[in-house]
Motif scaffolding. Sequence first.
Motif, PDB file in Angstrom:
ATOM      1  N   LEU A  28       0.820  -1.212   0.000  1.00 50.54           N
ATOM      2  CA  LEU A  28       0.000   0.000   0.000  1.00 50.54           C
ATOM      3  C   LEU A  28       0.854   1.262   0.000  1.00 50.54           C
ATOM      4  N   ASP A  29       1.831   1.322   0.893  1.00 47.01           N
ATOM      5  CA  ASP A  29       2.690   2.514   0.960  1.00 47.01           C
ATOM      6  C   ASP A  29       3.512   2.690  -0.319  1.00 47.01           C
ATOM      7  N   THR A  30       3.780   1.612  -1.011  1.00 49.37           N
ATOM      8  CA  THR A  30       4.576   1.672  -2.249  1.00 49.37           C
ATOM      9  C   THR A  30       3.715   1.886  -3.490  1.00 49.37           C
ATOM     10  N   GLY A  31       2.396   1.938  -3.330  1.00 47.82           N
ATOM     11  CA  GLY A  31       1.514   2.172  -4.465  1.00 47.82           C
ATOM     12  C   GLY A  31       1.333   0.986  -5.376  1.00 47.82           C
ATOM     13  N   ARG A  32       1.629  -0.221  -4.876  1.00 47.76           N
ATOM     14  CA  ARG A  32       1.455  -1.412  -5.708  1.00 47.76           C
ATOM     15  C   ARG A  32       0.024  -1.927  -5.702  1.00 47.76           C
ATOM     16  N   LEU A  33      -0.676  -1.741  -4.578  1.00 45.67           N
ATOM     17  CA  LEU A  33      -2.077  -2.130  -4.465  1.00 45.67           C
ATOM     18  C   LEU A  33      -2.889  -0.933  -3.993  1.00 45.67           C
ATOM     19  N   PRO A  34      -4.144  -0.813  -4.436  1.00 44.87           N
ATOM     20  CA  PRO A  34      -4.966   0.297  -3.958  1.00 44.87           C
ATOM     21  C   PRO A  34      -5.426   0.109  -2.521  1.00 44.87           C
ATOM     22  N   GLY A  35      -5.741  -1.111  -2.153  1.00 41.91           N
ATOM     23  CA  GLY A  35      -6.225  -1.419  -0.812  1.00 41.91           C
ATOM     24  C   GLY A  35      -6.081  -2.900  -0.559  1.00 41.91           C
ATOM     25  N   ALA A  36      -6.284  -3.308   0.688  1.00 37.58           N
ATOM     26  CA  ALA A  36      -6.139  -4.712   1.043  1.00 37.58           C
ATOM     27  C   ALA A  36      -7.104  -5.057   2.162  1.00 37.58           C
ATOM     28  N   LEU A  37      -7.926  -6.070   1.938  1.00 37.58           N
ATOM     29  CA  LEU A  37      -8.824  -6.617   2.946  1.00 37.58           C
ATOM     30  C   LEU A  37      -8.356  -8.027   3.262  1.00 37.58           C
ATOM     31  N   ALA A  38      -8.152  -8.317   4.528  1.00 36.11           N
ATOM     32  CA  ALA A  38      -7.726  -9.650   4.958  1.00 36.11           C
ATOM     33  C   ALA A  38      -8.666 -10.160   6.040  1.00 36.11           C
ATOM     34  N   PHE A 238     -19.016  -0.073  -4.619  1.00 35.25           N
ATOM     35  CA  PHE A 238     -18.278  -0.823  -5.628  1.00 35.25           C
ATOM     36  C   PHE A 238     -16.876  -0.249  -5.779  1.00 35.25           C
ATOM     37  N   ALA A 239     -15.872  -1.113  -5.698  1.00 40.55           N
ATOM     38  CA  ALA A 239     -14.472  -0.679  -5.768  1.00 40.55           C
ATOM     39  C   ALA A 239     -14.036  -0.386  -7.198  1.00 40.55           C
ATOM     40  N   ALA A 240     -13.045   0.475  -7.321  1.00 40.23           N
ATOM     41  CA  ALA A 240     -12.352   0.665  -8.596  1.00 40.23           C
ATOM     42  C   ALA A 240     -11.399  -0.499  -8.820  1.00 40.23           C
ATOM     43  N   CYS A 241     -11.088  -0.752 -10.084  1.00 44.21           N
ATOM     44  CA  CYS A 241     -10.116  -1.806 -10.409  1.00 44.21           C
ATOM     45  C   CYS A 241      -8.943  -1.178 -11.140  1.00 44.21           C
ATOM     46  N   TYR A 242      -7.745  -1.693 -10.853  1.00 46.26           N
ATOM     47  CA  TYR A 242      -6.516  -1.082 -11.355  1.00 46.26           C
ATOM     48  C   TYR A 242      -5.682  -2.080 -12.155  1.00 46.26           C
ATOM     49  N   LEU A 243      -4.862  -1.531 -13.032  1.00 48.37           N
ATOM     50  CA  LEU A 243      -3.929  -2.305 -13.846  1.00 48.37           C
ATOM     51  C   LEU A 243      -2.513  -1.924 -13.455  1.00 48.37           C
ATOM     52  N   ALA A 244      -1.680  -2.927 -13.176  1.00 50.49           N
ATOM     53  CA  ALA A 244      -0.297  -2.646 -12.804  1.00 50.49           C
ATOM     54  C   ALA A 244       0.456  -2.022 -13.979  1.00 50.49           C
ATOM     55  N   THR A 245       1.340  -1.076 -13.668  1.00 50.30           N
ATOM     56  CA  THR A 245       2.141  -0.421 -14.700  1.00 50.30           C
ATOM     57  C   THR A 245       3.565  -0.961 -14.679  1.00 50.30           C
ATOM     58  N   PRO A 246       4.298  -0.843 -15.789  1.00 49.97           N
ATOM     59  CA  PRO A 246       5.683  -1.337 -15.834  1.00 49.97           C
ATOM     60  C   PRO A 246       6.590  -0.677 -14.797  1.00 49.97           C
ATOM     61  N   GLU A 247       6.219   0.517 -14.349  1.00 53.12           N
ATOM     62  CA  GLU A 247       7.044   1.246 -13.380  1.00 53.12           C
ATOM     63  C   GLU A 247       6.835   0.762 -11.950  1.00 53.12           C
ATOM     64  N   GLY A 248       5.907  -0.167 -11.744  1.00 59.73           N
ATOM     65  CA  GLY A 248       5.657  -0.685 -10.410  1.00 59.73           C
ATOM     66  C   GLY A 248       4.492  -0.027  -9.704  1.00 59.73           C
ATOM     67  N   GLY A 249       3.790   0.849 -10.392  1.00 57.38           N
ATOM     68  CA  GLY A 249       2.608   1.481  -9.828  1.00 57.38           C
ATOM     69  C   GLY A 249       1.338   0.866 -10.402  1.00 57.38           C
ATOM     70  N   MET A 250       0.314   1.689 -10.547  1.00 57.07           N
ATOM     71  CA  MET A 250      -0.952   1.192 -11.088  1.00 57.07           C
ATOM     72  C   MET A 250      -1.710   2.335 -11.731  1.00 57.07           C
ATOM     73  N   LYS A 251      -2.604   1.968 -12.649  1.00 59.74           N
ATOM     74  CA  LYS A 251      -3.477   2.951 -13.284  1.00 59.74           C
ATOM     75  C   LYS A 251      -4.898   2.399 -13.299  1.00 59.74           C
ATOM     76  N   LEU A 252      -5.867   3.298 -13.361  1.00 61.75           N
ATOM     77  CA  LEU A 252      -7.268   2.887 -13.329  1.00 61.75           C
ATOM     78  C   LEU A 252      -7.587   2.017 -14.543  1.00 61.75           C
ATOM     79  N   GLN A 253      -8.164   0.856 -14.273  1.00 58.57           N
ATOM     80  CA  GLN A 253      -8.564  -0.062 -15.342  1.00 58.57           C
ATOM     81  C   GLN A 253     -10.078  -0.063 -15.542  1.00 58.57           C
ATOM     82  N   ASP A 254     -10.848   0.045 -14.452  1.00 57.11           N
ATOM     83  CA  ASP A 254     -12.303   0.037 -14.537  1.00 57.11           C
ATOM     84  C   ASP A 254     -12.862   0.999 -13.488  1.00 57.11           C
ATOM     85  N   ASP A 255     -13.391   2.122 -13.954  1.00 59.41           N
ATOM     86  CA  ASP A 255     -13.974   3.134 -13.072  1.00 59.41           C
ATOM     87  C   ASP A 255     -15.291   2.595 -12.508  1.00 59.41           C
TER      88      ASP A 255
END
Length: 413
Positions: A28-38, A238-255
Amino acid sequence: MSVVSPESVGLSSSRLQHLDRHLRQRYLDTGRLPGALALVARRGEIAHFSVQGHMDVERARPLQQDTIFRIYSMTKPVTSVAMMMLVEEGLIALDDPVHRYIPQWRNLGVYEAGVAGAFRTRPVTAPMRIVDLMRHTSGLTYGLQQRTNVDAAYRKFGWGDPNGSGTLEEMIEGLAKLPLEASPGEVWTYSVSTDVLGYLVGKVSGVPFDEFVRQRISAPLGMVDTDFHVPAAKASRFAACYLATPEGGMKLQDDPQASPFLRAPTFVSGGAGLVSTAADYLRFCRMLLNGGELEGTRLLSRKTVELMTTNHLAGGKDLTDVCVGLFSEVAFSGVGFGLGFAVTTSPARCLLPGSAGDYSWGGMASTYFWIDPREQLIVIFMTQLIPSTLYNVRRELRTLVYSAFADPPSFAA
């Protein structure tokens, strides 16, 4: 939902808190995932239920316990349960040939060479059976495999895409014109097999597949937020869905405010079409762990659940021995496959803690669950990042959850 002290069910509070720190610091702090539920449940009680990060990064909306997620291939176990309900009723059998219900598939051949419209094929060595659809040994494929010209044909027509514009019936007709990638029963290839099961559930039961799921599974189990689309009244969850980017981050995939999941689909996907919440999926998992029954509602017998969660690969082999596809939702070593689930055959070969006989599956947007009957354990992980195979978060979850075990071994297990 009520959460008990982890210590009351043999788990360590401090070690479960380390699970949350790990997810926050690494993902989360690194911007790899938007959120995490466990969610961790043991012996019938929820011992840990944490939510961190965002359900919608762009709108700064925090993740909530009742957030609705695209569970994609975690739909497959639900569809498999639907099929086994019909098997128990004697309406269909696991060893039935598929062409008994789809006559146009009687003469399917196996791919040798060529492209769509000019494929060269050879005869199958055995007919496709219902059990082959259940365990992904049907010879069908997914376009995302990207191995052969058959895969390319699937991509061209969008078969298996829960947001596709076609229908189940159109996919069934189209597949009659394409070859299989292998003779049924020979190899394991992750495929549209479970979408075909959904079609057959509708045909055999006489009830449209999506209605069958609602009437016979979701409603009886109290899975109030599980469906093939998100109704307007629940769209704010309803959550947003994201696509991982080559730089190690993410971009919006499904609003989530413009998603195809906000309307009823034309292609009702038994392989990847459901949305759900952690609370709903926990009820489904509890039904399985309880031998097919939850709070007085029985969907399956205990022996049927045992059959489904037994490795069905020929000779008791692992997926490493028989898989030819390039994609799956699980690591292969020490893992076999049952009727809708990956099944651990050897924790030692997996190089992970766990139990022989635990079973699991995940979804394309990195959701994941597993059930360990020996330890009376259910773990559900929810996030929304594509692809699911980019990070080792699922393996890490297993290590961190089992590291929180604090009770002595049960010799009655």
